[in-house]
Design an enzyme around this catalytic site. Structure first.
Site, PDB file in Angstrom:
ATOM      1  N   LYS A 199       0.819  -1.231   0.000  1.00 16.75           N
ATOM      2  CA  LYS A 199       0.000   0.000   0.000  1.00 16.75           C
ATOM      3  C   LYS A 199       0.846   1.273   0.000  1.00 16.75           C
ATOM      4  O   LYS A 199       0.407   2.302  -0.492  1.00 16.75           O
ATOM      5  CB  LYS A 199      -0.955   0.003   1.192  1.00 16.75           C
ATOM      6  CG  LYS A 199      -0.246   0.215   2.520  1.00 16.75           C
ATOM      7  CD  LYS A 199      -1.192   0.151   3.697  1.00 16.75           C
ATOM      8  CE  LYS A 199      -0.422   0.447   4.967  1.00 16.75           C
ATOM      9  NZ  LYS A 199      -1.045  -0.058   6.170  1.00 16.75           N
TER      10      LYS A 199
ATOM     11  N   ARG B 180      -6.513   1.225  17.374  1.00 14.84           N
ATOM     12  CA  ARG B 180      -7.112   1.250  16.044  1.00 14.84           C
ATOM     13  C   ARG B 180      -7.983  -0.002  15.969  1.00 14.84           C
ATOM     14  O   ARG B 180      -8.856  -0.159  16.813  1.00 14.84           O
ATOM     15  CB  ARG B 180      -6.026   1.344  14.957  1.00 14.84           C
ATOM     16  CG  ARG B 180      -6.568   1.889  13.620  1.00 14.84           C
ATOM     17  CD  ARG B 180      -5.500   2.032  12.570  1.00 14.84           C
ATOM     18  NE  ARG B 180      -5.037   0.733  12.079  1.00 14.84           N
ATOM     19  CZ  ARG B 180      -4.080   0.578  11.154  1.00 14.84           C
ATOM     20  NH1 ARG B 180      -3.487   1.647  10.638  1.00 14.84           N
ATOM     21  NH2 ARG B 180      -3.715  -0.615  10.752  1.00 14.84           N
TER      22      ARG B 180
END
Ligand SMILES: *Cc1c(COP(=O)(O)O)cnc(C)c1O
Length: 363
Positions: free
Chosen positions: A39, A134
């Protein structure tokens, strides 16, 4: 040959392959497999192919379209989706990915149904939140309950492991204690299921520090590594680790000089806000020689993250499409049309590789 356009993002694929292979070797010495995270380069398929050639066991991304591109490019490694799936993308997760990271029972149920519909067995790693706040189960009993539910009630989902993510939102370090917590969670689940889990995935690039220190818990056997392979800067810059065995020339930004003039260093007139609505400070250093580059915040994000490779230049600031460089003390006599080169950090790489008007090239 493609005409050279600027701004230009160059990948040195030989150096990239070296970094993949070195990471695979480093992790391999502790019995750890590497999922190469693409990514950071917006899933560029040549980058993904190089991750495969360098020996990464898996290709991983947070974005389905990047995984789809990698598949379409003929990359055969197993694909891991590392952002927990949206309900709206369940169909594509099953179609494109071998493994996904998960933390919601509702999504797992939808994945199970869809996998059944597509006649597939989809593998999942359940995420534990160990404090970075997260993704992941905070309640570790709930995590174990869901593990057991998958094991006993889901036909098309196979639980292959547990994982955690650290150092992203909460800046929490992957200490040996934190990673041992993950191993303990895994072993509790193993006791309840009466079998071993295939993977215990103890984080990302930052967990390489534990390998370098020789204190990574023995049962951690999968890391998901992006930054450490693509730019290999953070562990040295922030934590002082020796990264001399990694190459640091995988990525370069090249931008073209579009103006060279002597100008005052302090703006002339009544001062309001800049192009982005920010109140700025300007140091008055008198008249200075400056170069303007045909690249800006739209391309790379933050000008302060650019790392100049040319001697004696300084990045002063930028607007959307322009970057202002002080070249008063530069070694080189900069002229319009010259190409200025920068090293980049991970964030800058993501922006550049994701920007339509930045030409990507391979050297
Ligand atoms: C981005 C990401 C990674 C890779 O992180 P790096 O710091 O680039 O190695 C690993 N795991 C997850 C869940 C991620 O989102």
């Amino acid at each position: 040959m493609m005409k050279e356009r600027y701004p230009r993002l160059e990948f040195n694929l030989a150096s990239l392959k070296h970094n993949v292979a070195h990471t695979v070797e480093l992790c391999g010495s502790c019995g750890i497999q590497v999922a190469g995270v693409i990514k950071g380069a917006t899933g560029d398929v040549e980058v993904a192919r190089t991750f495969e050639q360098g020996g990464a066991a898996f290709i991983a991304s947070s974005r389905l379209e990047q995984i789809e591109d990698a598949r379409n490019a003929g990359i055969e490694k197993k694909m891991i989706l590392i952002r927990i799936p949206m309900l709206s993308e369940v169909e594509d997760v099953i179609r494109l990915c071998d493994i996904s990271l998960n933390s919601e029972l509702e999504v797992l149920k939808a994945l199970n149904e869809e996998a059944c519909r597509q006649g597939k067995l989809h593998k999942v790693i359940l995420m534990a939140d160990l404090g970075d706040l997260r993704e992941g189960f905070w309640d570790k009993d709930e995590l174990a309950d869901v593990a057991e539910y998958i094991e006993n009630k889901m036909i098309n989902i196979q639980l292959v492991g547990v994982g955690t993510n650290l150092g992203c939102y909460g800046s929490v370090l992957p200490t040996a204690d934190k990673l041992q917590e993950l191993v303990d969670i895994a072993e509790n689940i193993e006791k309840r299921l009466g079998r071993e889990l295939e993977y215990i995935s103890g984080g990302a690039t930052s967990s390489l520090m534990r390998i370098m220190d020789g204190n990574i818990p023995k049962r951690i056997n999968l890391l998901r590594v992006g930054e450490g392979i693509l730019v290999a800067r953070d562990l040295e810059e922030f934590y002082g680790y020796d990264l001399s065995k990694f190459r640091h020339d995988v990525v370069r930004l090249k931008a073209e000089v579009i103006e060279v003039k002597n100008k005052p260093s302090h703006p002339v007139g009544e001062i309001g806000v800049d192009a982005f609505g920010h109140k700025m400070e300007y140091e008055d250093r008198g008249m200075r020689k400056r170069a303007l580059l045909g690249v800006g915040k739209v391309d790379y994000g933050a000008p302060c993250d650019l790392i100049p490779l040319e001697k004696g230049i300084e990045v002063l600031g930028a607007s959307s499409d322009h970057t202002i460089i002080d070249i008063e003390d530069a070694e080189k006599d900069w002229k319009v049309g010259d190409i200025m080169e920068f090293d980049v950090n991970y964030a800058t790489l993501v922006y550049l590789s994701n920007c339509r008007n930045v030409q990507i090239a391979y050297v």
